[in-house]
Scaffold this motif. Structure first.
Motif, mmCIF file in Angstrom:
data_model
loop_
_atom_site.group_PDB
_atom_site.id
_atom_site.type_symbol
_atom_site.label_atom_id
_atom_site.label_comp_id
_atom_site.label_asym_id
_atom_site.label_seq_id
_atom_site.Cartn_x
_atom_site.Cartn_y
_atom_site.Cartn_z
ATOM 1 N N VAL A 249 0.833 -1.207 0.000
ATOM 2 C CA VAL A 249 0.000 0.000 0.000
ATOM 3 C C VAL A 249 0.867 1.256 0.000
ATOM 4 N N ALA A 250 1.992 1.225 0.745
ATOM 5 C CA ALA A 250 2.867 2.394 0.828
ATOM 6 C C ALA A 250 3.538 2.700 -0.510
ATOM 7 N N LYS A 251 3.973 1.660 -1.232
ATOM 8 C CA LYS A 251 4.709 1.858 -2.471
ATOM 9 C C LYS A 251 3.825 1.951 -3.717
ATOM 10 N N GLU A 252 2.735 1.190 -3.724
ATOM 11 C CA GLU A 252 1.922 1.090 -4.933
ATOM 12 C C GLU A 252 0.507 1.636 -4.768
ATOM 13 N N GLY A 253 0.175 2.014 -3.539
ATOM 14 C CA GLY A 253 -1.192 2.440 -3.288
ATOM 15 C C GLY A 253 -2.100 1.248 -3.068
ATOM 16 N N PHE A 254 -3.341 1.538 -2.724
ATOM 17 C CA PHE A 254 -4.303 0.467 -2.452
ATOM 18 C C PHE A 254 -4.506 -0.426 -3.674
ATOM 19 N N LYS A 255 -4.354 0.147 -4.868
ATOM 20 C CA LYS A 255 -4.563 -0.639 -6.081
ATOM 21 C C LYS A 255 -3.503 -1.732 -6.243
ATOM 22 N N GLY A 256 -2.368 -1.580 -5.525
ATOM 23 C CA GLY A 256 -1.343 -2.608 -5.587
ATOM 24 C C GLY A 256 -1.827 -3.956 -5.070
ATOM 25 N N LEU A 257 -2.799 -3.935 -4.140
ATOM 26 C CA LEU A 257 -3.361 -5.179 -3.605
ATOM 27 C C LEU A 257 -4.245 -5.881 -4.631
ATOM 28 N N PHE A 258 -4.614 -5.151 -5.686
ATOM 29 C CA PHE A 258 -5.473 -5.729 -6.732
ATOM 30 C C PHE A 258 -4.723 -5.864 -8.053
ATOM 31 N N ALA A 259 -3.388 -5.953 -7.969
ATOM 32 C CA ALA A 259 -2.585 -6.164 -9.177
ATOM 33 C C ALA A 259 -3.006 -7.477 -9.844
ATOM 34 N N GLY A 260 -3.178 -7.439 -11.145
ATOM 35 C CA GLY A 260 -3.572 -8.644 -11.872
ATOM 36 C C GLY A 260 -5.028 -9.025 -11.715
ATOM 37 N N TYR A 261 -5.860 -8.063 -11.286
ATOM 38 C CA TYR A 261 -7.276 -8.384 -11.028
ATOM 39 C C TYR A 261 -7.979 -8.875 -12.294
ATOM 40 N N ASN A 262 -7.773 -8.183 -13.407
ATOM 41 C CA ASN A 262 -8.427 -8.586 -14.652
ATOM 42 C C ASN A 262 -7.971 -9.963 -15.120
ATOM 43 N N SER A 263 -6.675 -10.234 -14.979
ATOM 44 C CA SER A 263 -6.174 -11.546 -15.392
ATOM 45 C C SER A 263 -6.697 -12.643 -14.468
#
Length: 309
Positions: free
Chosen positions: A169-183
């Protein structure tokens, strides 16, 4: 002149048939029973408990296979695979798998029952397909962050789940926890729908043929077949793409699914899309057997503990 005793009077005939008012009362009773909100909640709760139990047992039993698969898919250019720490991230993963599996089956079961009541009997497969996709979509809100944290711990990025969440969350933001969501959705929604449809249809056929409830080993065998090696092998390229997008972190080597595909083809060749196929096929086959076996046993135990109506 007396009436023939064999011929009933109009009054007697009247009582032999339902009046329109009686029919309305009867139908109203059946409708209220069908739409009983307590029954809906009971199905949801039973599904959530059974799903949580099945998910936790599968992850605990097969986690090393999943770790090996992830490391094979994440490594590039034939790098060395480390076989130490095969249970890295298991605790944090179980903390996410428990609610995710509970949501999946908790949504799947009542959705399936609602659709089966409204669909013709010959379209039951469509009800199972739709319910599987709906359950997968609902649980993805928890499954994706859990998968991101798990895979980064499996590949040695973080030492603990809380640190992983905080630093992502610190480095990538909250969206980092949803990396690869579409895949993830591209891989899992069709797989979940097909797997649960095959499982339910096979159970229906086997129960009709056997004319009895199925045993735990029989449910497990059907579950293993539903999570077949063919399905696992066919979806391996999608799994490789998902893994690469989830573990890349803030490096942003892959900007999208299409960019990931193009980069892998250019730098590693088509064979890279089959990395981890062995452990994945084993995980899906054995995992399907364990998951559905535990699921049905837990549902049966819950049903037996409820008082008779």
């Amino acid at each position: 002149m007396s009436m023939d005793p064999k011929i009933e009077s109009p009054g007697a005939l009247k009582h032999k048939f339902f009046s329109p008012k009686d029919a309305v009362k009867k139908n109203a009773g059946s409708i209220s029973k069908k739409e009983d909100p307590f029954e809906f909640v009971q199905v949801l709760l039973d599904g959530a408990i059974a799903g949580a139990a099945a998910g936790v047992v599968v992850e605990s039993a097969l986690y090393p296979l999943d770790t090996i698969k992830t490391r094979l898919q994440a490594v590039r250019d034939g790098g060395k695979i480390i076989l130490k720490g095969l249970y890295s991230g298991l605790g944090g993963n179980l903390a996410g798998v428990l609610p995710a599996s509970a949501i999946f089956i908790g949504v799947y079961e009542p959705t399936k029952q609602k659709l089966l009541k409204s669909c013709p009997e010959n379209l039951s497969a469509l009800a199972h397909l739709t319910a599987g996709a709906v359950g997968g979509a609902a649980s993805s809100i928890i499954r994706v962050p859990t998968e991101v944290v798990k895979q980064r711990m499996q590949t040695g990025h973080f030492a603990s789940a809380p640190d992983a969440v905080r630093l992502i969350v610190a480095k990538e933001g909250f969206k980092g926890l949803f990396a690869g969501y579409n895949s993830f959705l591209l891989r899992d929604l069709p797989f979940d729908a097909i797997q649960f449809c095959i499982y339910e249809q096979l159970r229906i056929g086997c129960k009709l043929a056997a004319k009895r409830d199925l045993s735990d080993p029989e449910n497990a065998v059907i579950g293993a077949f539903a999570g077949s090696a063919i399905t696992g092998a066919v979806t391996t390229p999608l799994d490789v793409i998902k893994t690469r997008l989830m573990v890349q972190g803030s490096a942003n080597q892959y900007r999208s699914i299409s960019h990931c595909v193009g980069t892998i083809l250019k730098e590693e060749g088509p064979s890279a899309f089959l990395k981890g196929i062995g452990p994945r096929v084993l995980w899906i086959g054995i995992g399907g057997s364990i998951f559905f076996g535990v699921l049905e046993r837990t549902k049966q135990m819950l049903a037996e503990t409820r008082p008779a109506k």
